[in-house]
Design an enzyme around this catalytic site. Structure first.
Site, PDB file in Angstrom:
ATOM      1  N   HIS A   1       0.839  -1.203   0.000  1.00 59.88           N
ATOM      2  CA  HIS A   1       0.000   0.000   0.000  1.00 59.88           C
ATOM      3  C   HIS A   1       0.876   1.256   0.000  1.00 59.88           C
ATOM      4  O   HIS A   1       0.607   2.225  -0.711  1.00 59.88           O
ATOM      5  CB  HIS A   1      -0.890   0.060   1.242  1.00 59.88           C
ATOM      6  CG  HIS A   1      -1.939  -1.002   1.350  1.00 59.88           C
ATOM      7  ND1 HIS A   1      -2.099  -1.778   2.474  1.00 59.88           N
ATOM      8  CD2 HIS A   1      -2.892  -1.409   0.482  1.00 59.88           C
ATOM      9  CE1 HIS A   1      -3.111  -2.612   2.296  1.00 59.88           C
ATOM     10  NE2 HIS A   1      -3.603  -2.416   1.086  1.00 59.88           N
TER      11      HIS A   1
ATOM     12  N   LYS B   1     -19.006  -4.788   7.286  1.00 57.88           N
ATOM     13  CA  LYS B   1     -17.745  -5.481   7.581  1.00 57.88           C
ATOM     14  C   LYS B   1     -17.357  -5.332   9.050  1.00 57.88           C
ATOM     15  O   LYS B   1     -16.362  -5.903   9.477  1.00 57.88           O
ATOM     16  CB  LYS B   1     -16.622  -4.917   6.710  1.00 57.88           C
ATOM     17  CG  LYS B   1     -16.516  -5.561   5.345  1.00 57.88           C
ATOM     18  CD  LYS B   1     -15.192  -5.133   4.713  1.00 57.88           C
ATOM     19  CE  LYS B   1     -14.930  -5.895   3.429  1.00 57.88           C
ATOM     20  NZ  LYS B   1     -13.697  -5.419   2.785  1.00 57.88           N
TER      21      LYS B   1
ATOM     22  N   ARG C   1      -1.060  -5.908  -7.724  1.00 55.29           N
ATOM     23  CA  ARG C   1       0.159  -6.658  -7.386  1.00 55.29           C
ATOM     24  C   ARG C   1       0.492  -7.652  -8.481  1.00 55.29           C
ATOM     25  O   ARG C   1       1.647  -7.869  -8.821  1.00 55.29           O
ATOM     26  CB  ARG C   1      -0.036  -7.433  -6.076  1.00 55.29           C
ATOM     27  CG  ARG C   1      -0.047  -6.575  -4.851  1.00 55.29           C
ATOM     28  CD  ARG C   1      -0.539  -7.345  -3.665  1.00 55.29           C
ATOM     29  NE  ARG C   1      -1.904  -7.799  -3.898  1.00 55.29           N
ATOM     30  CZ  ARG C   1      -2.699  -8.302  -2.965  1.00 55.29           C
ATOM     31  NH1 ARG C   1      -2.243  -8.468  -1.750  1.00 55.29           N
ATOM     32  NH2 ARG C   1      -3.925  -8.662  -3.253  1.00 55.29           N
TER      33      ARG C   1
ATOM     34  N   SER D   1      -2.662  -7.688   3.403  1.00 58.86           N
ATOM     35  CA  SER D   1      -3.035  -7.432   4.799  1.00 58.86           C
ATOM     36  C   SER D   1      -3.473  -8.722   5.482  1.00 58.86           C
ATOM     37  O   SER D   1      -3.151  -8.953   6.656  1.00 58.86           O
ATOM     38  CB  SER D   1      -4.173  -6.405   4.865  1.00 58.86           C
ATOM     39  OG  SER D   1      -3.741  -5.162   4.390  1.00 58.86           O
TER      40      SER D   1
HETATM   41  O1  PNS Z   1      -8.630  -2.809   0.577  1.00 60.49           O
HETATM   42  P1  PNS Z   1      -9.825  -3.425  -0.069  1.00 60.49           P
HETATM   43  O2  PNS Z   1     -10.623  -4.220   0.950  1.00 60.49           O
HETATM   44  O3  PNS Z   1      -9.487  -4.204  -1.297  1.00 60.49           O
HETATM   45  O4  PNS Z   1     -10.751  -2.193  -0.525  1.00 60.49           O
HETATM   46  C1  PNS Z   1     -12.012  -2.413  -1.164  1.00 60.49           C
HETATM   47  C2  PNS Z   1     -12.858  -1.141  -1.075  1.00 60.49           C
HETATM   48  C3  PNS Z   1     -13.050  -0.766   0.376  1.00 60.49           C
HETATM   49  C4  PNS Z   1     -12.144  -0.019  -1.801  1.00 60.49           C
HETATM   50  C5  PNS Z   1     -14.214  -1.431  -1.765  1.00 60.49           C
HETATM   51  O5  PNS Z   1     -14.797  -2.531  -1.145  1.00 60.49           O
HETATM   52  C6  PNS Z   1     -15.148  -0.236  -1.675  1.00 60.49           C
HETATM   53  O6  PNS Z   1     -15.009   0.699  -2.430  1.00 60.49           O
HETATM   54  N1  PNS Z   1     -16.080  -0.272  -0.701  1.00 60.49           N
HETATM   55  C7  PNS Z   1     -17.008   0.803  -0.486  1.00 60.49           C
HETATM   56  C8  PNS Z   1     -18.426   0.405  -0.914  1.00 60.49           C
HETATM   57  C9  PNS Z   1     -18.590   0.530  -2.411  1.00 60.49           C
HETATM   58  O7  PNS Z   1     -18.462   1.587  -3.004  1.00 60.49           O
HETATM   59  N2  PNS Z   1     -18.871  -0.598  -3.083  1.00 60.49           N
HETATM   60  C10 PNS Z   1     -19.084  -0.608  -4.525  1.00 60.49           C
HETATM   61  C11 PNS Z   1     -17.851  -0.980  -5.290  1.00 60.49           C
HETATM   62  S1  PNS Z   1     -17.403  -2.663  -4.961  1.00 60.49           S
END
Ligand code: PNS
Length: 161
Positions: free
Chosen positions: A17, A41, A92, A129
């Site tokens: 990150h 979550k 990645r 993570s």
């Molecule tokens: O670090 P991550 O868990 O891969 O991040 C994923 C994240 C948090 C960026 C994604 O789940 C997100 O944007 N969540 C917010 C809710 C949302 O907008 N969902 C629609 C797109 S999947």
């Protein structure tokens, strides 16, 4: 001025990150690292939202054009409210691409927001993570995979200090 938002769970922030946000900070005038606080979550995270924000603030203190924020809700809604330019996501390996492509298309359809992918350095391609949490939970050494602030938070969580 070109702005970017780097969203994620950051539970905890890893060197992968950090690599992505450092590269983003060189490309964009400003970068907001946003911890997405997803109520559904809640309970499945190791670090609380406040802990993740504290760790990120400490880990990004040396990057003058990076700030840290959080949001509960849809990412496109956050982008609209903050008028914050493009979304940055890190890749990645090819295995990340299919999932990221789907989210990028959904976010474009939902909010007409562009996503820019930044490749993390190959040395971080194996770091996630979830793996870091697992290694730390058994008392393993994660110091080469995460910034010191993350390592300290993991140690506190697993009561090794
Ligand atoms: O670090 P991550 O868990 O891969 O991040 C994923 C994240 C948090 C960026 C994604 O789940 C997100 O944007 N969540 C917010 C809710 C949302 O907008 N969902 C629609 C797109 S999947």
């Amino acid at each position: 001025m070109k702005h970017a938002v780097y969203p994620g769970s950051f539970d905890p922030v890893t060197n992968g990150h950090m690599d992505v946000m450092t590269r983003a900070a060189r490309i964009f005038d400003s970068v907001t690292v946003t911890v997405m606080h997803n109520a559904r979550k809640q309970g499945r995270h190791l670090l609380t939202l406040d802990e993740r924000l504290d760790v990120l603030r400490e880990a990004t203190a040396h990057l003058p054009n990076v700030r840290v924020d959080s949001f509960s809700g849809l990412l496109v809604e956050y982008m609209r409210l903050t008028n914050n330019g493009v979304i940055v996501r890190g890749l990645r390996a090819v295995s990340d691409y299919e999932y990221e492509l789907q989210i990028a298309h959904l976010n474009r359809q939902l909010g007409d927001v562009e996503t820019v992918f930044i490749m993390a350095a190959t040395r971080w391609s194996y770091v996630s993570s979830s793996m870091v949490r697992e290694i730390a939970s058994y008392g393993g050494d994660v110091s080469k995979m995460v910034p010191p602030a993350s390592e300290a938070a993991l140690k506190r969580k697993y009561q090794q200090v």
